[in-house]
Design an enzyme around this catalytic site. Sequence first.
Site, short mmCIF file in Angstrom:
data_model
loop_
_atom_site.label_atom_id
_atom_site.label_comp_id
_atom_site.label_asym_id
_atom_site.label_seq_id
_atom_site.Cartn_x
_atom_site.Cartn_y
_atom_site.Cartn_z
N HIS A 159 52.76 70.76 64.26
CA HIS A 159 53.91 70.15 63.59
C HIS A 159 54.83 69.37 64.54
O HIS A 159 56.05 69.47 64.47
CB HIS A 159 54.72 71.23 62.87
CG HIS A 159 54.01 71.83 61.67
ND1 HIS A 159 53.06 71.17 60.95
CD2 HIS A 159 54.16 73.04 61.07
CE1 HIS A 159 52.63 71.93 59.96
NE2 HIS A 159 53.28 73.07 60.01
N HIS A 231 57.64 70.00 54.36
CA HIS A 231 57.16 71.39 54.43
C HIS A 231 57.96 72.32 53.49
O HIS A 231 58.25 73.46 53.85
CB HIS A 231 57.25 71.88 55.88
CG HIS A 231 56.26 72.92 56.25
ND1 HIS A 231 56.20 74.16 55.63
CD2 HIS A 231 55.27 72.92 57.18
CE1 HIS A 231 55.23 74.87 56.18
NE2 HIS A 231 54.65 74.15 57.12
N GLU A 363 51.51 70.70 51.41
CA GLU A 363 51.90 69.68 52.39
C GLU A 363 50.92 68.52 52.28
O GLU A 363 49.77 68.63 52.75
CB GLU A 363 51.88 70.26 53.80
CG GLU A 363 52.76 71.47 53.97
CD GLU A 363 52.28 72.39 55.09
OE1 GLU A 363 52.19 71.95 56.24
OE2 GLU A 363 51.97 73.56 54.81
C1 GLA Z 1 51.52 75.09 58.19
C2 GLA Z 1 50.46 75.69 59.05
C3 GLA Z 1 50.63 77.17 59.05
C4 GLA Z 1 52.01 77.55 59.54
C5 GLA Z 1 53.04 76.88 58.69
C6 GLA Z 1 54.43 77.12 59.21
O1 GLA Z 1 51.30 75.30 56.89
O2 GLA Z 1 49.16 75.34 58.65
O3 GLA Z 1 49.63 77.75 59.84
O4 GLA Z 1 52.16 77.14 60.88
O5 GLA Z 1 52.80 75.51 58.64
O6 GLA Z 1 54.71 78.45 59.41
#
Ligand code: GLA
Length: 399
Positions: A159, A231, A363
């Site tokens: 991220h 997110h 997402e």
């Molecule tokens: C995304 C990732 C997860 C986790 C979340 C945040 O969805 O794929 O593994 O890191 O973000 O907690």
Amino acid sequence: MKKINLRHPLLLLAGLGITAATLFSCNNQSTKTEETSTTTSTTETDSNMSIQKESFGKTKDGTELQLYTLRNENGMQVKITNYGGIVTSILTPDKNGKPGDVVLGFDKGEGYTSDAYLKSGPYFGALVGRYGNRIAKGKFTLDGKEYTLAKNNGENHLHGGVKGFDKVVWQTEEVPGQQALKLTYVSKDGEEGYPGTLTTEVTYTLTPDNQLRIDYIATTDKATPINLTNHSYFNLGAGQSPDALGHVLTINADRYTVVDASLIPTGELRPVKGTVMDFMQPTAIGTRIAQVEGGGYDHNYVLNNGDGSMKLAATVYEPTSGRYMEVMTTEPGVQFYSGNFLNGSLTGKGDIAYKKHYGFCLETQHFPDSPNQAKFPSTILKPGETYHTTSVYTFGVRK
Ligand code: GLA
């Protein structure tokens, strides 16, 4: 990445057996004027429509944070802060017309900047960039040069790194004539290890048709990977459901990207048919979740017709409240994450402890680790090109 072909989502809803009557009634948009105050202020255009701006606390280094409220005349309300471009609240009526907040988050800016929150790292409601999801070992090679990114998820980059787009303060600008907020962030050459100065503009628009539309636009002065998403964690029960497991989910994907133990894609696109990954038919999230390795869903689905045109990604229905959400996107993938890392340590709006599976994310994105996967759709943005993706979340009810 750049081709956009917007079809009217109501046509799609009709195709799914959802009629316009099940959406809340629509009304005209209005215009608004520029704001003048940094404390609570309202820019009126007519008696009903306004964008409200209020103080949302400060970052640890003292930067003032703001919270903006978009509204429409059907009782929908969306709150967005300039910190991380976070959507902190989406208020939408249930089948009885009672409004409820359908996303996880906090009432105060401090909720998002506290040490406990940063340690836990859920990215509630945030704009994620430069690269949503993981890049293996924080490395990739572009035009013959190897780049090393910040590692913030074991040995991987997640991220956007240690201080991704979710933790920076964005410039804001109201969009005249709409319930819309444009956020701009200039990411410097070398930030978190990425090449090139990248200018990103994200516009959140709340429409009279109960859609939250997100437009992501970016340009760069050197070739760079980019994969922007939002997110938000949804729980359409709005505080009335014990968790998100009863939500009935459909994902418009025949395949998903298989991952290894550190959640990096192996490169295989595997059919979902006949497996616990299959959401082609409406299925409650909790039905097969206990059989999913790793404590729940955290997978990128390969959307059908992922050619860059606007298409259905997913639909979700919460039977108790009657609330319904549809996600459309120009992106080729969607990460379905069932809140597996929530553990009750964070308490959000309404004093709700966010335990495992309390909320889920959809997402919209390009596939994880694409810079290291030659067969995945490219995520490289070059100078002279414009990145433009769009995702639309439509809210309604079924009675
Ligand atoms: C995304 C990732 C997860 C986790 C979340 C945040 O969805 O794929 O593994 O890191 O973000 O907690």
